[in-house]
Design a protein around this motif. Structure first.
Motif, PDB file in Angstrom:
ATOM      1  N   SER A  20       9.885   9.211  -6.145  1.00  0.00           N
ATOM      2  CA  SER A  20       9.867   8.222  -5.069  1.00  0.00           C
ATOM      3  C   SER A  20       9.988   6.815  -5.642  1.00  0.00           C
ATOM      4  O   SER A  20      10.771   5.997  -5.176  1.00  0.00           O
ATOM      5  N   GLY A  96       9.329   3.574   7.348  1.00  0.00           N
ATOM      6  CA  GLY A  96      10.012   4.760   6.839  1.00  0.00           C
ATOM      7  C   GLY A  96      11.320   5.005   7.577  1.00  0.00           C
ATOM      8  O   GLY A  96      12.365   5.223   6.957  1.00  0.00           O
ATOM      9  N   LEU A 100      14.810   4.255   5.473  1.00  0.00           N
ATOM     10  CA  LEU A 100      15.660   5.413   5.213  1.00  0.00           C
ATOM     11  C   LEU A 100      17.018   5.263   5.892  1.00  0.00           C
ATOM     12  O   LEU A 100      18.041   5.662   5.350  1.00  0.00           O
ATOM     13  N   SER A 234       7.239   1.952  -4.639  1.00  0.00           N
ATOM     14  CA  SER A 234       7.245   2.496  -3.264  1.00  0.00           C
ATOM     15  C   SER A 234       5.932   2.241  -2.526  1.00  0.00           C
ATOM     16  O   SER A 234       5.411   3.129  -1.853  1.00  0.00           O
ATOM     17  N   ALA A 239       4.022   5.840   1.618  1.00  0.00           N
ATOM     18  CA  ALA A 239       4.733   6.932   0.940  1.00  0.00           C
ATOM     19  C   ALA A 239       3.811   7.575  -0.099  1.00  0.00           C
ATOM     20  O   ALA A 239       3.676   8.803  -0.166  1.00  0.00           O
ATOM     21  N   SER A 328      10.996  10.975  -0.141  1.00  0.00           N
ATOM     22  CA  SER A 328       9.627  10.530   0.127  1.00  0.00           C
ATOM     23  C   SER A 328       9.554   9.730   1.422  1.00  0.00           C
ATOM     24  O   SER A 328       8.544   9.763   2.129  1.00  0.00           O
ATOM     25  N   LEU A 329      10.622   9.025   1.754  1.00  0.00           N
ATOM     26  CA  LEU A 329      10.639   8.290   3.021  1.00  0.00           C
ATOM     27  C   LEU A 329      10.637   9.273   4.193  1.00  0.00           C
ATOM     28  O   LEU A 329       9.904   9.107   5.172  1.00  0.00           O
ATOM     29  N   VAL A 332       7.174  10.845   4.879  1.00  0.00           N
ATOM     30  CA  VAL A 332       6.209  10.029   5.627  1.00  0.00           C
ATOM     31  C   VAL A 332       6.377  10.281   7.127  1.00  0.00           C
ATOM     32  O   VAL A 332       5.414  10.544   7.854  1.00  0.00           O
TER      33      VAL A 332
END
Ligand code: TRP
Length: 454
Positions: A20, A96, A100, A234, A239, A328-329, A332
């Motif tokens: 991440s 997030g 993203l 991050s 996250a 990782s986004l 979340v």
């Protein structure tokens, strides 16, 4: 309902969290800002920034996540049900979505360039001008950038839908070692390149990156380093909190956080070495971000010995860095709908992944047909980037620190930190001082962002 999934091991967790942290920021932002802001003097200050604001905030996020075993919204709601502290988490989930949606657009560009590298090796891109025109034709095209954004989002969806262990952990276990290996190859290749003329050499690239110049380390440079320390790990949107929520209590949080910070910094520095030794040895000019990656590098690869192979490795590196951060986004957003709304994981990922893809379409067209869609003088892509990294993330981080100091209390934080590691109870004073210091620094970056510095 099934119980919460957990990482299968410490290594799996550390690799996922490092995945991440290590993203596009490490490969194309850090090397450049280091070069222009004073080389090794900047690196030293950056290391201080990581220690002063990076480590405290990452520890808070891990501790909040592991303690509550919940997503960002649920975590704050669990610890402080009577007040709207959950809004801190809600802001993170929204961030997030936003991040993203456009991160995937850039990731799509790297995917497109990976295909190009494999198919053509950039043979026809003799100069940065030629490469620059081709890049412009691609990002202003009404369909192509949307398609590459779609393919990238599909990759993210397919992986995250498989679950924490079988998806997120699995892919990071495969890709992170590959990524380290690629970086090492690129570093060796860069260092062993012969300069095109007596005045140009790989060594000059090292000088650009590591020369020690305190005069270049001005206020703006210092604020940039602080902001970057935050971004690169991050932090500020939950996250790391979400990844922490899949931890068992036997994990030593401080040790994991140190590993992640070291890996992140190492990748940033080594990317810098790989990039600038190559740029200087081949007689090109150091340049910033997008231009360097998509205009200068294709031209470099067309001229460099074994350029076809290096081109593939380079864009693969960027793609892996982007993919493991994007995952990782998505996680979340997923954790929020699964924990708080009781949605099934697969459905969540497909539905909200599709929404994020749709949200990203304006960004993917922001250099072309939607170039006139402006907010505060920026196109939609730049605006979302600005909004999240200048406002949402620092504000989120600041609120998390204040929440820990005022509401959760230092003693509870230290208790959580001590589970699975050395005992920190009794160190309340030192930790309070550290958190206050980091709050001051985060506030400085936040205010600087508003004033347009850094
Ligand atoms: N750390 C990532 C990078 O260096 C970018 C990033 C910032 C990020 N905040 C994030 C990634 C939150 C995932 C989640 O490129």
């Amino acid at each position: 309902m099934r119980g919460r999934e957990h990482w299968s091991s410490t290594v799996g967790f550390v690799l996922a969290a490092a995945g991440s942290a290590i993203g596009l920021g490490n490969v194309w932002k850090f090397p450049y800002i280091t070069g222009v802001y004073g080389g090794s003097a900047f690196v030293l200050w950056y290391l201080i920034s990581v220690i002063v604001i990076g480590l405290p905030v990452i520890l808070i996020e891990f501790a909040l996540g592991r303690h509550t075993q919940l997503n960002p919204v649920g975590a704050f709601r669990r610890l402080a049900p009577e007040k709207p502290y959950w809004l801190i988490g809600a802001m993170g989930v929204m961030a997030g979505f936003i991040i993203l949606s456009y991160y995937s657009v850039v990731a799509g560009w790297t995917l497109n360039y990976l295909f190009k590298a494999v198919i053509t090796g950039f043979k026809e891109y003799h100069s940065p001008q030629v490469a620059g025109e081709a890049f412009k034709a691609y990002i202003t095209h009404p369909v192509k950038p949307v398609v590459t954004h779609l393919i990238f989002m599909l990759l993210v969806i397919l992986i995250v839908a498989r679950g924490v262990r079988m998806g997120v952990e699995w892919i990071n276990r495969i890709l992170m070692p590959v990524m380290f290996f690629i970086i090492l190859i690129l570093v060796v290749r860069g260092l062993t390149l012969k300069g095109v003329s007596p005045e140009r050499s790989a060594f000059q690239g090292l000088q650009f990156l590591f020369h020690f110049d305190l005069r270049q380390l001005n206020g703006r440079a210092m604020l940039t380093a602080l902001g970057h320390a935050f971004f690169t790990l991050s932090l500020g949107m939950g996250a790391m909190l979400t990844y922490g929520s899949y931890l068992h209590e036997k994990e030593n949080l401080l040790k994991s956080a140190l590993w992640i910070a070291v890996a992140d910094t190492l990748v940033a520095l080594l990317s810098g070495v790989a990039i600038f030794t190559t740029v200087f040895a081949l007689g090109f000019e150091p340049n910033k971000g997008v231009g360097l990656i998509f205009n200068v590098f294709p031209a470099i690869f067309s001229q460099m010995p074994s350029g076809e192979v290096v081109a593939v490795l380079f864009f693969l590196l960027l793609l892996i860095a982007a993919l493991t951060s994007a995952i990782s986004l998505m996680e979340v957003v997923t954790a929020y709908f699964v924990d708080e709304r009781g949605w099934e994981r697969k459905k969540t990922v497909w539905v909200w992944g599709t929404v994020i893809f749709l949200l990203g379409i304006p960004s993917s067209l922001s250099s072309g047909v939607l170039a006139n869609l402006q907010f505060l003088g920026m196109n939609i892509f730049d605006f979302l980037d600005y909004l999240s990294f200048k406002y949402l993330l620092p504000l989120g981080g600041l609120l998390m620190v204040l929440f820990t100091l005022k509401r959760w209390k230092i003693a509870s934080f230290l208790q959580e930190l001590s589970r699975g590691g050395p005992n920190w109870s009794g160190k309340e004073k030192i930790f309070t001082a550290l958190l206050v210091l980091s709050a001051i620094f985060v506030t400085a970056t936040f205010v600087a962002g508003i004033w347009g510095i850094g």
